[in-house]
Motif scaffolding. Sequence first.
Motif, PDB file in Angstrom:
ATOM      1  N   THR A 196       4.421   0.869   8.288  1.00 46.13           N
ATOM      2  CA  THR A 196       4.032   0.292   6.993  1.00 46.13           C
ATOM      3  C   THR A 196       2.850  -0.658   7.133  1.00 46.13           C
ATOM      4  O   THR A 196       1.929  -0.659   6.310  1.00 46.13           O
ATOM      5  CB  THR A 196       5.216  -0.458   6.359  1.00 46.13           C
ATOM      6  OG1 THR A 196       6.294   0.461   6.154  1.00 46.13           O
ATOM      7  CG2 THR A 196       4.817  -1.071   5.023  1.00 46.13           C
ATOM      8  N   LEU A 254      -2.609   3.480  -0.704  1.00 43.61           N
ATOM      9  CA  LEU A 254      -1.231   3.007  -0.845  1.00 43.61           C
ATOM     10  C   LEU A 254      -0.347   4.068  -1.496  1.00 43.61           C
ATOM     11  O   LEU A 254       0.826   4.222  -1.118  1.00 43.61           O
ATOM     12  CB  LEU A 254      -1.195   1.720  -1.665  1.00 43.61           C
ATOM     13  CG  LEU A 254      -1.802   0.487  -0.998  1.00 43.61           C
ATOM     14  CD1 LEU A 254      -1.671  -0.720  -1.913  1.00 43.61           C
ATOM     15  CD2 LEU A 254      -1.125   0.197   0.342  1.00 43.61           C
ATOM     16  N   TYR A 255      -0.891   4.776  -2.463  1.00 42.31           N
ATOM     17  CA  TYR A 255      -0.116   5.836  -3.120  1.00 42.31           C
ATOM     18  C   TYR A 255       0.306   6.904  -2.118  1.00 42.31           C
ATOM     19  O   TYR A 255       1.476   7.295  -2.058  1.00 42.31           O
ATOM     20  CB  TYR A 255      -0.932   6.466  -4.246  1.00 42.31           C
ATOM     21  CG  TYR A 255      -0.238   7.642  -4.906  1.00 42.31           C
ATOM     22  CD1 TYR A 255       0.776   7.433  -5.837  1.00 42.31           C
ATOM     23  CD2 TYR A 255      -0.593   8.953  -4.569  1.00 42.31           C
ATOM     24  CE1 TYR A 255       1.424   8.515  -6.425  1.00 42.31           C
ATOM     25  CE2 TYR A 255       0.053  10.031  -5.158  1.00 42.31           C
ATOM     26  CZ  TYR A 255       1.056   9.807  -6.083  1.00 42.31           C
ATOM     27  OH  TYR A 255       1.696  10.876  -6.653  1.00 42.31           O
ATOM     28  N   LYS A 297      -0.490   1.080   7.788  1.00 40.93           N
ATOM     29  CA  LYS A 297      -0.884   1.844   6.610  1.00 40.93           C
ATOM     30  C   LYS A 297      -1.622   0.975   5.588  1.00 40.93           C
ATOM     31  O   LYS A 297      -2.357   1.487   4.756  1.00 40.93           O
ATOM     32  CB  LYS A 297       0.341   2.483   5.955  1.00 40.93           C
ATOM     33  CG  LYS A 297       0.883   3.702   6.702  1.00 40.93           C
ATOM     34  CD  LYS A 297       2.087   4.283   5.987  1.00 40.93           C
ATOM     35  CE  LYS A 297       2.581   5.552   6.678  1.00 40.93           C
ATOM     36  NZ  LYS A 297       3.758   6.137   5.990  1.00 40.93           N
ATOM     37  N   TRP A 298      -1.407  -0.326   5.649  1.00 39.92           N
ATOM     38  CA  TRP A 298      -2.095  -1.234   4.742  1.00 39.92           C
ATOM     39  C   TRP A 298      -3.527  -1.537   5.190  1.00 39.92           C
ATOM     40  O   TRP A 298      -4.318  -2.073   4.417  1.00 39.92           O
ATOM     41  CB  TRP A 298      -1.317  -2.553   4.633  1.00 39.92           C
ATOM     42  CG  TRP A 298      -0.322  -2.539   3.521  1.00 39.92           C
ATOM     43  CD1 TRP A 298       0.962  -2.048   3.573  1.00 39.92           C
ATOM     44  CD2 TRP A 298      -0.513  -3.021   2.190  1.00 39.92           C
ATOM     45  NE1 TRP A 298       1.578  -2.197   2.364  1.00 39.92           N
ATOM     46  CE2 TRP A 298       0.698  -2.791   1.491  1.00 39.92           C
ATOM     47  CE3 TRP A 298      -1.568  -3.621   1.525  1.00 39.92           C
ATOM     48  CZ2 TRP A 298       0.857  -3.150   0.155  1.00 39.92           C
ATOM     49  CZ3 TRP A 298      -1.408  -3.969   0.187  1.00 39.92           C
ATOM     50  CH2 TRP A 298      -0.217  -3.722  -0.475  1.00 39.92           C
ATOM     51  N   SER A 306       7.329  -0.321  12.747  1.00 38.80           N
ATOM     52  CA  SER A 306       7.114   0.152  11.374  1.00 38.80           C
ATOM     53  C   SER A 306       5.649   0.467  11.128  1.00 38.80           C
ATOM     54  O   SER A 306       4.784  -0.389  11.316  1.00 38.80           O
ATOM     55  CB  SER A 306       7.587  -0.907  10.377  1.00 38.80           C
ATOM     56  OG  SER A 306       7.281  -0.518   9.053  1.00 38.80           O
ATOM     57  N   THR A 347       4.374  10.139   6.776  1.00 43.04           N
ATOM     58  CA  THR A 347       3.344   9.557   7.645  1.00 43.04           C
ATOM     59  C   THR A 347       2.336  10.612   8.081  1.00 43.04           C
ATOM     60  O   THR A 347       1.135  10.344   8.159  1.00 43.04           O
ATOM     61  CB  THR A 347       3.996   8.918   8.880  1.00 43.04           C
ATOM     62  OG1 THR A 347       4.866   7.875   8.461  1.00 43.04           O
ATOM     63  CG2 THR A 347       2.939   8.340   9.818  1.00 43.04           C
ATOM     64  N   TRP A 392      -0.092  11.110   5.338  1.00 41.79           N
ATOM     65  CA  TRP A 392      -0.990   9.964   5.257  1.00 41.79           C
ATOM     66  C   TRP A 392      -2.058  10.015   6.340  1.00 41.79           C
ATOM     67  O   TRP A 392      -3.227   9.729   6.084  1.00 41.79           O
ATOM     68  CB  TRP A 392      -0.203   8.664   5.382  1.00 41.79           C
ATOM     69  CG  TRP A 392      -1.078   7.450   5.425  1.00 41.79           C
ATOM     70  CD1 TRP A 392      -1.721   6.854   4.369  1.00 41.79           C
ATOM     71  CD2 TRP A 392      -1.434   6.696   6.588  1.00 41.79           C
ATOM     72  NE1 TRP A 392      -2.445   5.774   4.801  1.00 41.79           N
ATOM     73  CE2 TRP A 392      -2.294   5.647   6.154  1.00 41.79           C
ATOM     74  CE3 TRP A 392      -1.107   6.787   7.933  1.00 41.79           C
ATOM     75  CZ2 TRP A 392      -2.831   4.718   7.051  1.00 41.79           C
ATOM     76  CZ3 TRP A 392      -1.636   5.862   8.820  1.00 41.79           C
ATOM     77  CH2 TRP A 392      -2.487   4.839   8.374  1.00 41.79           C
ATOM     78  N   ALA A 402       0.415   6.587   1.131  1.00 43.25           N
ATOM     79  CA  ALA A 402       1.240   5.978   2.173  1.00 43.25           C
ATOM     80  C   ALA A 402       2.697   5.865   1.755  1.00 43.25           C
ATOM     81  O   ALA A 402       3.606   6.083   2.571  1.00 43.25           O
ATOM     82  CB  ALA A 402       0.692   4.592   2.526  1.00 43.25           C
ATOM     83  N   TYR A 403       2.945   5.538   0.489  1.00 43.94           N
ATOM     84  CA  TYR A 403       4.315   5.298   0.037  1.00 43.94           C
ATOM     85  C   TYR A 403       4.980   6.520  -0.602  1.00 43.94           C
ATOM     86  O   TYR A 403       6.205   6.579  -0.673  1.00 43.94           O
ATOM     87  CB  TYR A 403       4.334   4.129  -0.952  1.00 43.94           C
ATOM     88  CG  TYR A 403       4.236   2.784  -0.285  1.00 43.94           C
ATOM     89  CD1 TYR A 403       5.361   2.179   0.282  1.00 43.94           C
ATOM     90  CD2 TYR A 403       3.022   2.118  -0.189  1.00 43.94           C
ATOM     91  CE1 TYR A 403       5.278   0.948   0.909  1.00 43.94           C
ATOM     92  CE2 TYR A 403       2.926   0.886   0.435  1.00 43.94           C
ATOM     93  CZ  TYR A 403       4.049   0.303   0.982  1.00 43.94           C
ATOM     94  OH  TYR A 403       3.965  -0.921   1.612  1.00 43.94           O
ATOM     95  N   GLN A 404       4.180   7.475  -1.053  1.00 45.40           N
ATOM     96  CA  GLN A 404       4.756   8.626  -1.733  1.00 45.40           C
ATOM     97  C   GLN A 404       4.906   9.853  -0.841  1.00 45.40           C
ATOM     98  O   GLN A 404       5.630  10.780  -1.191  1.00 45.40           O
ATOM     99  CB  GLN A 404       3.891   8.996  -2.952  1.00 45.40           C
ATOM    100  CG  GLN A 404       3.844   7.925  -4.028  1.00 45.40           C
ATOM    101  CD  GLN A 404       5.211   7.630  -4.628  1.00 45.40           C
ATOM    102  OE1 GLN A 404       6.004   8.537  -4.870  1.00 45.40           O
ATOM    103  NE2 GLN A 404       5.488   6.352  -4.870  1.00 45.40           N
TER     104      GLN A 404
END
Length: 213
Positions: free
Chosen positions: A101, A165-166, A104-105, A99, A173, A176, A168-170
């Motif tokens: 995710t 984060l915006y 990305k953090w 993942s 990849t 991002w 990354a999640y909206q």
Amino acid sequence: MKLLLDFLPIVAFFATYKWGEGHKDAVAQWLTQHLGFMVNGGVVGASEAAVMLATLVVVAISLVQVVVMKLLRKPIDKMLWISLVVVVGLGALTLYFHSETFIKWKPTIIYAVMAGGLLISDIVMGKFVLRAAMQAHDLSVPDTVWRRLSWAWIAFFVGMGLLNLYVAYQYSTDTWVNFKMWGSMGLMLVFTLAQGLYLSRHMQAAEAAKERA
């Protein structure tokens, strides 16, 4: 030299990801064959292969940077140690859970650490790390200006963390990764230039006041 070390992982992540996107199947096969023991289920899919390879490269580069600086007996900045711990920890989670995710953090956590560090050192303790980092102890600029700059950097880091984060999640990849390479670096450059202009304006005002006195 320090600037190169700071941006090398970002450039490496971008370049590796873009190359991996064009060779998904081959990368997935290679990762499964050589690093299958590190991932949950033992198999890497083509869809996550590029970001996993890029993550692996960044972890390796971060480790090499510290090792080389140790061998050369160069001082290692605290932020480099923190970045190493964060990238290794999140990189391991990214690889194991397939993942992106977690990785990305990473920028958001680093921005949060830098904002928190400035808040404590410059605002609470009044040490003005920015002035020390710029080797500007001899500049005729009042402490109030350095405090404003510190607040500006804190706000910038918080904003960048939330923006990361915006995106990354909206978005995808791929978007991002492009933002991480071009957007983040571009915003950092613009903000740094604006800070320089602000500081130079107050330096000129301070020098003018000295001459009048």
